[in-house]
Design a protein around this motif. Structure first.
Motif, short mmCIF file in Angstrom:
data_model
loop_
_atom_site.label_atom_id
_atom_site.label_comp_id
_atom_site.label_asym_id
_atom_site.label_seq_id
_atom_site.Cartn_x
_atom_site.Cartn_y
_atom_site.Cartn_z
N PRO A 1 39.04 45.22 35.24
CA PRO A 1 38.29 46.10 36.14
C PRO A 1 38.60 45.91 37.62
CG PRO A 1 36.88 44.39 35.22
CD PRO A 1 38.16 44.33 34.46
N THR A 2 39.19 44.78 37.99
CA THR A 2 39.52 44.55 39.40
C THR A 2 40.96 44.94 39.72
OG1 THR A 2 40.04 42.24 38.89
CG2 THR A 2 37.82 42.71 39.71
N LEU A 3 41.55 45.75 38.86
CA LEU A 3 42.90 46.27 39.09
C LEU A 3 42.82 47.79 39.00
CD1 LEU A 3 45.98 45.91 39.37
CD2 LEU A 3 46.09 45.65 36.89
N ALA A 4 43.21 48.47 40.06
CA ALA A 4 43.08 49.93 40.11
C ALA A 4 44.39 50.59 40.49
CB ALA A 4 41.99 50.34 41.11
N LEU A 5 44.58 51.82 40.00
CA LEU A 5 45.76 52.63 40.31
C LEU A 5 45.35 53.82 41.15
CD1 LEU A 5 47.46 52.83 36.80
CD2 LEU A 5 48.28 51.53 38.75
N GLU B 1 56.48 33.89 48.19
CA GLU B 1 55.13 33.54 48.62
C GLU B 1 54.17 33.93 47.51
OE1 GLU B 1 51.90 34.94 52.07
OE2 GLU B 1 53.94 35.77 52.02
N HIS B 2 53.22 33.07 47.20
CA HIS B 2 52.20 33.37 46.20
C HIS B 2 50.86 33.56 46.90
CE1 HIS B 2 54.89 32.65 42.86
NE2 HIS B 2 55.23 31.47 43.38
N VAL B 3 50.20 34.67 46.59
CA VAL B 3 48.94 35.01 47.24
C VAL B 3 47.87 35.19 46.17
CG1 VAL B 3 47.76 36.68 48.71
CG2 VAL B 3 50.18 36.18 49.11
N GLU B 4 46.73 34.56 46.37
CA GLU B 4 45.61 34.68 45.45
C GLU B 4 44.58 35.66 46.01
OE1 GLU B 4 45.24 32.96 42.55
OE2 GLU B 4 47.02 31.69 42.72
N VAL B 5 44.15 36.63 45.19
CA VAL B 5 43.17 37.62 45.63
C VAL B 5 42.18 37.88 44.50
CG1 VAL B 5 44.74 38.74 47.25
CG2 VAL B 5 44.60 39.56 44.88
N ASP B 6 41.10 38.57 44.86
CA ASP B 6 40.07 38.89 43.87
C ASP B 6 40.34 40.23 43.17
OD1 ASP B 6 38.28 36.62 44.47
OD2 ASP B 6 38.12 37.61 46.41
N ALA B 7 41.01 41.13 43.87
CA ALA B 7 41.25 42.46 43.32
C ALA B 7 42.54 43.02 43.88
CB ALA B 7 40.08 43.39 43.62
N PRO C 1 34.16 35.47 51.33
CA PRO C 1 34.43 36.90 51.39
C PRO C 1 35.39 37.33 50.28
CG PRO C 1 34.68 35.87 53.56
CD PRO C 1 34.56 34.76 52.57
N TRP C 2 35.28 38.58 49.91
CA TRP C 2 36.22 39.14 48.95
C TRP C 2 37.61 39.20 49.58
CZ3 TRP C 2 33.23 44.27 47.56
CH2 TRP C 2 32.07 43.95 46.86
N ARG C 3 38.61 39.07 48.71
CA ARG C 3 40.01 39.25 49.14
C ARG C 3 40.61 40.35 48.27
NH1 ARG C 3 41.67 33.21 47.89
NH2 ARG C 3 40.56 33.94 46.03
N VAL C 4 41.07 41.40 48.92
CA VAL C 4 41.61 42.56 48.21
C VAL C 4 43.03 42.83 48.71
CG1 VAL C 4 41.33 45.01 47.66
CG2 VAL C 4 39.30 43.56 47.99
N THR D 1 32.81 48.34 43.18
CA THR D 1 31.87 48.25 42.05
C THR D 1 32.20 47.06 41.16
OG1 THR D 1 31.52 50.64 42.06
CG2 THR D 1 30.98 49.46 40.03
N ALA D 2 33.50 46.89 40.88
CA ALA D 2 33.90 45.78 39.99
C ALA D 2 33.59 44.42 40.60
CB ALA D 2 35.39 45.89 39.69
N LEU D 3 33.67 44.32 41.92
CA LEU D 3 33.42 43.03 42.58
C LEU D 3 31.95 42.77 42.86
CD1 LEU D 3 36.42 42.84 45.11
CD2 LEU D 3 36.11 41.57 42.97
#
Length: 469
Positions: A432-436, A269-275, A4-7, A462-464
């Motif tokens: 593209p997977t970083l949005a404001l 804490e370090h967290v890994e995500v897709d977007a 699954p995606w992680r956002v 859309t980016a994912l």
């Protein structure tokens, strides 16, 4: 089977929560969404409290019911999505006043955020400069131009219209000054008309004529249970993991997505995500962008903010005019820039015992020293100034509350829209997977913030790889 995606959504205000709901509705099933809020409270500037046993807003008070096209605003659509539409209530008193020469006069009709479309209607409040708004044979504004609202209105109508009408109207919304705020960002309909019309009266009338109207339809709404019910419902319906007291301190690009550094130095804490969706004010966003997008960070970090304080008083049976409140021009020399008579404006808040709730807004951009007063001094000053404006001593409050919002309201200087467009174009190209999202970029008001969050969520989807719909 792909995981699954992680956002990650950084910021638990209404923008971030609206984005989380949109991801719940549109992202593929199983998408893991986590909202990181550095404080212990969700909602940002939406905060319902209690004073003298009465619910009262300590932040945003209401939302627009319609969007600029005449359709349902993004805030109403979200309220409907959350099952709260039956809780919407509307003002029972809509007439507001201006403080002019120490007294109250009704806000004149026929204006657009204070800019008159009929000079005769505003003459009792502000005298336009004689023959200033002449047709010079060309549009007021070039195709890509932007300028300060005050610069345009002073040139066409003179100082008094700006100081007594436009400045207090804009100050009530942005806590800023007309001479520093972008016409394109704060008054987009007028800016569009000014690219065609040759006079400012003509531009105001054209903008008003182009605005969809539904006679008798309410302009504003709020929720009977308070706007915090929207916050709570959005957090619940989003299905997101909500992390309170979780400050995101760093953001770094990885080969597959993003790594967030969360929490204090001793308990990192370090967290890994897709977007990642940044739904925080511009300066904290700039700090997070400094590593992956330094040029973007420099532009974003240049946005300035005004601080305000909201002073709410519970008064036993005061004599108040049948007004929703008033706006005070800076030229009147008052600390108060705006006041709302809550229990007059909102019929659902009226009490049989006559207890009234009044809220005053203090603080204009560039005048932050006024906010250095203690809570007691702020309350005393507000009470004194309210009595002066109303022309009679008010009873002593039985309860009071001071809410300070530091760096609350973005100040959109001319060219703001073009700068934001360039920032987003750069991010889409490089990250593209970083949005404001949020008020710092797209404007103030609950509907704008909701739409901003939802749009950013769609960009992430859309980016994912596209939505589930």
């Amino acid at each position: 089977m792909a995981r699954p995606w992680r956002v990650a959504i950084v910021g638990g205000g209404v923008t971030g929560l609206a984005a989380a709901v949109r991801l719940r509705d549109r992202a593929p099933a199983g998408t893991e969404v986590t909202v990181y809020e550095q404080s212990g409270l969700l909602g940002g500037k939406l905060r319902t409290g209690e004073l003298a046993g009465q619910p009262v807003e300590f932040g945003a008070e209401s939302f627009l019911m319609r969007d600029p096209t005449g359709g349902e605003s993004a805030a109403v659509a979200l309220v409907r999505r959350l099952g709260l539409v039956d809780s919407i209530v509307h003002p029972t008193v809509g007439q507001a006043a201006l403080v002019v020469d120490g007294g109250l006069r009704p806000v004149p009709g026929g204006t657009l955020v204070g800019v008159p479309g009929d000079l005769e209607k505003v003459a009792a409040v502000a005298r336009p400069a004689a023959d200033a708004d002449r047709d010079a044979g060309r549009p007021l504004l070039g195709p890509d131009a932007d300028l300060a609202v005050g610069a345009l209105v002073r040139e066409r109508f003179g100082d008094e219209v700006v100081d007594r009408l436009v400045d207090p109207m804009l100050g009530g919304v942005y806590a800023g000054r007309a001479d520093g705020l972008s016409l394109v960002t704060t008054m987009p309909a007028l800016a569009r008309a000014a690219r065609v019309e040759h006079t400012l009266v003509g531009a105001v009338r054209a903008a008003q004529a182009a605005a969809p109207r539904t006679p008798g339809a309410p302009v504003f709404g709020t929720l009977a249970g308070g706007l915090s019910t929207l916050v709570e419902a959005a957090a619940r319906e989003s299905g997101a993991t909500i992390r309170r007291d979780a400050a995101v301190r760093e953001l770094h690009r990885t080969s597959t997505g993003w790594r967030l550094t969360v929490g204090p130095t001793r308990e990192t804490e370090h967290v890994e995500v897709d977007a990642v969706l940044l739904a925080v004010p511009a300066r904290p966003a700039a700090r997070l962008l400094a590593g992956p997008a330094p040029e973007v960070a420099a532009t974003v970090g240049g946005l300035d903010y005004a601080s305000v304080a909201l002073v709410t008083l519970a008064l036993p049976a005061p004599e108040l005019p049948e007004l929703s409140g008033f706006l005070a021009p800076a030229t009147e020399g008052l600390l108060i820039k705006a006041a709302t008579f809550f229990t007059t404006k909102w019929g659902h808040l009226r009490r049989a015992d006559g207890l009234a709730l009044l809220r005053a807004s203090v603080g204009r951009y560039g005048e932050e020293t006024s906010l250095q007063l203690t809570d007691d001094d702020l309350v005393a000053t507000v009470h004194r100034e309210l009595s002066k404006v109303l022309g009679a001593p008010l009873p002593e409050p039985v309860a009071r509350h001071v809410q300070r919002w530091g760096g609350a309201l973005p100040q959109y200087t001319p060219g703001h829209g073009a700068r934001v467009a360039a920032v987003r174009k750069g991010l889409r190209a490089a990250h593209p997977t970083l949005a404001l999202a949020g008020a710092g970029y797209d404007g103030v008001g609950i509907p704008v913030c909701v739409r901003s969050g939802e749009t950013a969520a769609e960009e992430i989807i859309t980016a994912l790889g596209g939505s589930a719909a």
